[in-house]
Every structure is written in C-alpha cells, then in structure tokens.
Scaffold this motif. Structure first.
Motif, PDB file in Angstrom:
ATOM      1  N   ALA A  91       0.834  -1.202   0.000  1.00 48.71           N
ATOM      2  CA  ALA A  91       0.000   0.000   0.000  1.00 48.71           C
ATOM      3  C   ALA A  91       0.867   1.250   0.000  1.00 48.71           C
ATOM      4  CB  ALA A  91      -0.938  -0.004   1.204  1.00 48.71           C
ATOM      5  N   GLU A  97      -4.898   2.126  -1.679  1.00 49.80           N
ATOM      6  CA  GLU A  97      -5.577   1.565  -0.519  1.00 49.80           C
ATOM      7  C   GLU A  97      -5.885   0.114  -0.844  1.00 49.80           C
ATOM      8  OE1 GLU A  97      -8.708   3.677   1.842  1.00 49.80           O
ATOM      9  OE2 GLU A  97      -9.988   2.108   0.968  1.00 49.80           O
ATOM     10  N   GLN A  99      -8.111  -2.965   0.025  1.00 49.35           N
ATOM     11  CA  GLN A  99      -9.366  -3.309   0.687  1.00 49.35           C
ATOM     12  C   GLN A  99      -9.440  -4.832   0.774  1.00 49.35           C
ATOM     13  OE1 GLN A  99     -12.217  -1.342  -1.820  1.00 49.35           O
ATOM     14  NE2 GLN A  99     -11.652   0.673  -1.056  1.00 49.35           N
ATOM     15  N   ARG A 166      -6.017   6.624   0.247  1.00 50.98           N
ATOM     16  CA  ARG A 166      -4.802   6.769   1.040  1.00 50.98           C
ATOM     17  C   ARG A 166      -4.030   5.468   1.066  1.00 50.98           C
ATOM     18  NH1 ARG A 166      -7.266   8.717   6.409  1.00 50.98           N
ATOM     19  NH2 ARG A 166      -5.269   7.993   7.161  1.00 50.98           N
ATOM     20  N   SER A 167      -2.732   5.560   1.218  1.00 47.70           N
ATOM     21  CA  SER A 167      -1.865   4.375   1.295  1.00 47.70           C
ATOM     22  C   SER A 167      -2.076   3.690   2.632  1.00 47.70           C
ATOM     23  CB  SER A 167      -0.395   4.789   1.150  1.00 47.70           C
ATOM     24  OG  SER A 167      -0.183   5.395  -0.091  1.00 47.70           O
ATOM     25  N   ARG A 168      -2.973   2.724   2.638  1.00 43.20           N
ATOM     26  CA  ARG A 168      -3.297   2.004   3.861  1.00 43.20           C
ATOM     27  C   ARG A 168      -3.984   0.695   3.510  1.00 43.20           C
ATOM     28  NH1 ARG A 168      -8.491   5.434   6.150  1.00 43.20           N
ATOM     29  NH2 ARG A 168      -9.805   5.085   4.342  1.00 43.20           N
ATOM     30  N   ILE A 180      -8.617  -0.375  10.143  1.00 47.40           N
ATOM     31  CA  ILE A 180      -7.298  -0.249   9.528  1.00 47.40           C
ATOM     32  C   ILE A 180      -6.423  -1.390  10.040  1.00 47.40           C
ATOM     33  CG2 ILE A 180      -5.262   1.232   9.247  1.00 47.40           C
ATOM     34  CD1 ILE A 180      -7.847   2.369   7.999  1.00 47.40           C
TER      35      ILE A 180
END
Length: 193
Positions: A91, A97, A99, A166-168, A180
């Motif tokens: 990510a 992102e 998922q 977002r990078s997550r 998260i």
C-alpha cells in the motif's frame, strides 16, 4: 484482455512491491500463520493441542504456473511481519488503498485459537511457504486457478483488491465493519535464520 496481456505498462517489468494499481486483485497462496504458530508452539513449549504444522516449502513450481498465465504484477513472501506487513508495504510503496475481506483470508482454527490465547494477531505472524500476489483483474481468476492446481497453492484465495485512496490497508470485518490493519510493531516469532 489487451491490458492483461501487456501486464499494464508499469514502471518496471519485474514483480516489484510498488506495481500494485487500483483494481488489481490480491491473492494469497494458502493458509496464513501456520509457520509462526508451529514455531512458537515448538520453541516455547506451549504444546498447542492442534495439528498446525510449519508451511515451509518451495514455491517455485506454483509461482511458475502463475507466471505462465500472466497478469501478475507484484509478488512477495509474507515472512517478517506476516500478511499485515506485506500488505502495508505494498500500500505504501504503490500509493494505493488495499481493501481486504477479513473472512476471505485463509486461517486455520488452530492458528486463530493459539493467537487469541497469546494475544497475537494471526495476520502479523510470519509464513515461510506462502506468497502474496497482486494480479490485474482481467487475469486474477486464471492465476488463482493455476496456482490452486498445484499442491503448494491448493488453498489459495482472493482476499481483496487495490483501490484509489490513502496508502493504507482496510479490513472489511466479518461483522460488517471496517478497520485499519496496521503494520506490526515487531515480530512475535524470533528469527531462526
């Protein structure tokens, strides 16, 4: 199909952990956490009443089958820091992102029970004989079918996808929530090599 056949013109022709793009599908080659729990049980003498065994195995034949299909853009072993670390690295480096469907992640009951007992997240435990793959959506089902046809990948599963954002890493939980998935702060299994 044209996009899939050309592997999307990414920054490099290698399966780098920065190649995952929105829409790409995330695949794991089998059950997560087996090696870490097996090693903890043996080293620490916990003696978990379980049939969990280390997943150490060569993956070259399975990976070759997947690569022959085409469409794989990223691939990594979830060793240090487990699946949580691998996904967070992707990510961050790819700027997407991820998922992830928590219920789709293959986890043995014995691994989940042992981790609950020890207060460890099974997604942060290392694996030695598994890989995580990111594939273009047009080819993901074919890649999954190819690796499932091998003994090493028979329990492979699609666990999620990449999206803009977002990078997550966001886990869609089994009860319908979202949380998260943070990278692990350490590795609960001491290094053996």
């Amino acid at each position: 199909m044209e996009v899939a056949n050309s592997y999307r013109k990414v920054a490099s022709r290698w399966c780098a952990d920065s190649n995952t793009r929105p829409g790409d599908v995330i695949i794991v080659s089998g059950y997560m956490g087996d090696h870490g729990v097996s090693l903890l049980s043996f080293r620490e003498g916990y003696g978990f009443d379980s049939t969990v065994k280390s997943d150490v195995q060569p993956l070259n034949r399975m990976i070759e089958k997947g690569l022959r299909v085409g469409g794989i853009v990223s691939m990594k072993d979830p060793t240090r820091g487990g699946l949580a670390n691998t996904l967070n690295e992707w990510a961050s480096k790819s700027g997407v992102e991820l998922q992830i469907d928590e219920a789709a992640i293959p986890l043995r009951d014995g691994v989940v029970s042992a981790c609950e007992l020890l207060g460890i997240d099974p997604l942060s435990i290392g694996n030695e004989g598994k890989c995580v793959i990111s594939a273009v959506p047009e080819m993901a089902e074919e890649v999954l079918k190819a690796i499932r046809a091998t003994p090493e990948g028979k329990d492979a599963a699609i666990i999620g996808k990449a999206a803009e954002g977002r990078s997550r890493v966001v886990l869609n939980t089994e009860v319908g929530g979202r949380r998260i998935l943070e990278p692990p702060s350490g590795d609960p299994v001491p290094r053996i090599c």
